[in-house]
Scaffold this motif. Structure first.
Motif, PDB file in Angstrom:
ATOM      1  N   CYS A 283       6.133  -0.897  12.588  1.00 64.03           N
ATOM      2  CA  CYS A 283       6.909  -1.699  11.626  1.00 64.03           C
ATOM      3  C   CYS A 283       5.996  -2.365  10.600  1.00 64.03           C
ATOM      4  CB  CYS A 283       7.734  -2.750  12.362  1.00 64.03           C
ATOM      5  SG  CYS A 283       9.122  -2.073  13.266  1.00 64.03           S
ATOM      6  N   LEU A 284       4.848  -2.884  11.052  1.00 58.44           N
ATOM      7  CA  LEU A 284       3.905  -3.507  10.120  1.00 58.44           C
ATOM      8  C   LEU A 284       3.315  -2.488   9.154  1.00 58.44           C
ATOM      9  CD1 LEU A 284       2.040  -6.028  12.441  1.00 58.44           C
ATOM     10  CD2 LEU A 284       3.628  -6.555  10.590  1.00 58.44           C
ATOM     11  N   LEU A 285       3.008  -1.291   9.658  1.00 59.80           N
ATOM     12  CA  LEU A 285       2.474  -0.259   8.766  1.00 59.80           C
ATOM     13  C   LEU A 285       3.501   0.165   7.723  1.00 59.80           C
ATOM     14  CD1 LEU A 285       0.458   1.983  11.236  1.00 59.80           C
ATOM     15  CD2 LEU A 285      -0.437   0.516   9.427  1.00 59.80           C
ATOM     16  N   ILE A 286       4.745   0.315   8.137  1.00 61.78           N
ATOM     17  CA  ILE A 286       5.795   0.684   7.184  1.00 61.78           C
ATOM     18  C   ILE A 286       5.994  -0.427   6.169  1.00 61.78           C
ATOM     19  CG2 ILE A 286       8.275   1.106   6.966  1.00 61.78           C
ATOM     20  CD1 ILE A 286       8.090   2.634   9.637  1.00 61.78           C
ATOM     21  N   ARG A 287       6.015  -1.673   6.645  1.00 63.36           N
ATOM     22  CA  ARG A 287       6.182  -2.815   5.737  1.00 63.36           C
ATOM     23  C   ARG A 287       4.995  -2.927   4.785  1.00 63.36           C
ATOM     24  NH1 ARG A 287       7.650  -5.808   2.180  1.00 63.36           N
ATOM     25  NH2 ARG A 287       7.637  -8.048   2.364  1.00 63.36           N
ATOM     26  N   GLY A 288       3.796  -2.639   5.284  1.00 60.96           N
ATOM     27  CA  GLY A 288       2.597  -2.709   4.449  1.00 60.96           C
ATOM     28  C   GLY A 288       2.605  -1.689   3.329  1.00 60.96           C
ATOM     29  N   ARG A 289       3.187  -0.543   3.562  1.00 62.49           N
ATOM     30  CA  ARG A 289       3.258   0.477   2.513  1.00 62.49           C
ATOM     31  C   ARG A 289       4.234   0.088   1.421  1.00 62.49           C
ATOM     32  NH1 ARG A 289       2.544   6.538   4.104  1.00 62.49           N
ATOM     33  NH2 ARG A 289       2.786   6.532   1.878  1.00 62.49           N
ATOM     34  N   LYS A 290       5.249  -0.693   1.775  1.00 64.94           N
ATOM     35  CA  LYS A 290       6.258  -1.093   0.788  1.00 64.94           C
ATOM     36  C   LYS A 290       5.886  -2.367   0.056  1.00 64.94           C
ATOM     37  CE  LYS A 290      10.072   1.056   3.243  1.00 64.94           C
ATOM     38  NZ  LYS A 290      11.327   0.841   3.951  1.00 64.94           N
ATOM     39  N   ALA A 291       4.927  -3.131   0.610  1.00 63.72           N
ATOM     40  CA  ALA A 291       4.554  -4.416   0.012  1.00 63.72           C
ATOM     41  C   ALA A 291       3.682  -4.182  -1.221  1.00 63.72           C
ATOM     42  CB  ALA A 291       3.800  -5.267   1.022  1.00 63.72           C
ATOM     43  N   PRO A 292       3.789  -5.046  -2.212  1.00 67.01           N
ATOM     44  CA  PRO A 292       2.886  -4.931  -3.361  1.00 67.01           C
ATOM     45  C   PRO A 292       1.457  -5.240  -2.930  1.00 67.01           C
ATOM     46  CG  PRO A 292       4.181  -6.939  -3.497  1.00 67.01           C
ATOM     47  CD  PRO A 292       4.712  -6.152  -2.331  1.00 67.01           C
ATOM     48  N   LEU A 293       0.501  -4.659  -3.638  1.00 65.14           N
ATOM     49  CA  LEU A 293      -0.901  -4.859  -3.265  1.00 65.14           C
ATOM     50  C   LEU A 293      -1.335  -6.309  -3.432  1.00 65.14           C
ATOM     51  CD1 LEU A 293      -2.609  -1.673  -4.707  1.00 65.14           C
ATOM     52  CD2 LEU A 293      -2.064  -2.214  -2.343  1.00 65.14           C
ATOM     53  N   ALA A 294      -0.900  -6.946  -4.469  1.00 61.40           N
ATOM     54  CA  ALA A 294      -1.282  -8.337  -4.691  1.00 61.40           C
ATOM     55  C   ALA A 294      -0.141  -9.047  -5.410  1.00 61.40           C
ATOM     56  CB  ALA A 294      -2.547  -8.418  -5.527  1.00 61.40           C
TER      57      ALA A 294
END
Length: 144
Positions: free
Chosen positions: A76-87
């Protein structure tokens, strides 16, 4: 004979850079220690869940339940991390007095360097290496 204002300007720029570097290093150290303590707490929580489950289930099933839960959280964290903006967009914070020409020059140079570094990273690396070399060659030897 060299102009008296030039070393003073360089000293102010170097002091501003040193203060910023110290502040960034302190922030990174605090974040690293916080991440380490949080990781230890999560490990103890996982061990507690395993011990509680091992009283109610066979040991191998308790271990599989804890591993499955950790795997689900990680995915779930990896999937969320891919959708989150970089900064996240940063607000303009000015740690200097308004109207200070040296500080405004440093901020303008940093903004230009940041935009150039994002568009041409190899040129930015080469420039930073060259500037570091020149700064080392130009620095007074007796002053530390």
């Amino acid at each position: 004979m060299a102009e008296q204002g030039a070393p003073d300007v360089m000293d102010r720029i170097l002091d501003l850079a040193a203060d910023t570097a110290k502040r960034s290093l302190l922030t990174a150290a605090i974040a690293l220690i916080g991440a380490l303590v949080t990781s230890c707490a999560a490990a103890f929580a996982g061990a507690a869940v395993y011990m509680w489950l091992s009283h109610h289930l066979p040991d191998y099933l308790a271990a599989l339940c804890v591993a499955g839960a950790l795997l689900a959280v990680g995915v779930c964290l990896l999937i969320r991390g891919r959708k989150a903006p970089l900064a996240a967009p940063r607000q303009d914070r000015r740690p200097y007095r308004s109207g200070d020409p040296i500080a405004e020059l440093v901020v303008r140079a940093a903004t230009t360097a940041r935009s150039g570094a994002t568009s041409h990273p190899s040129l930015a690396l080469l420039s930073a290496t060259a500037l570091g070399f020149l700064t080392g060659c130009l620095a007074p030897r007796g002053k530390q």
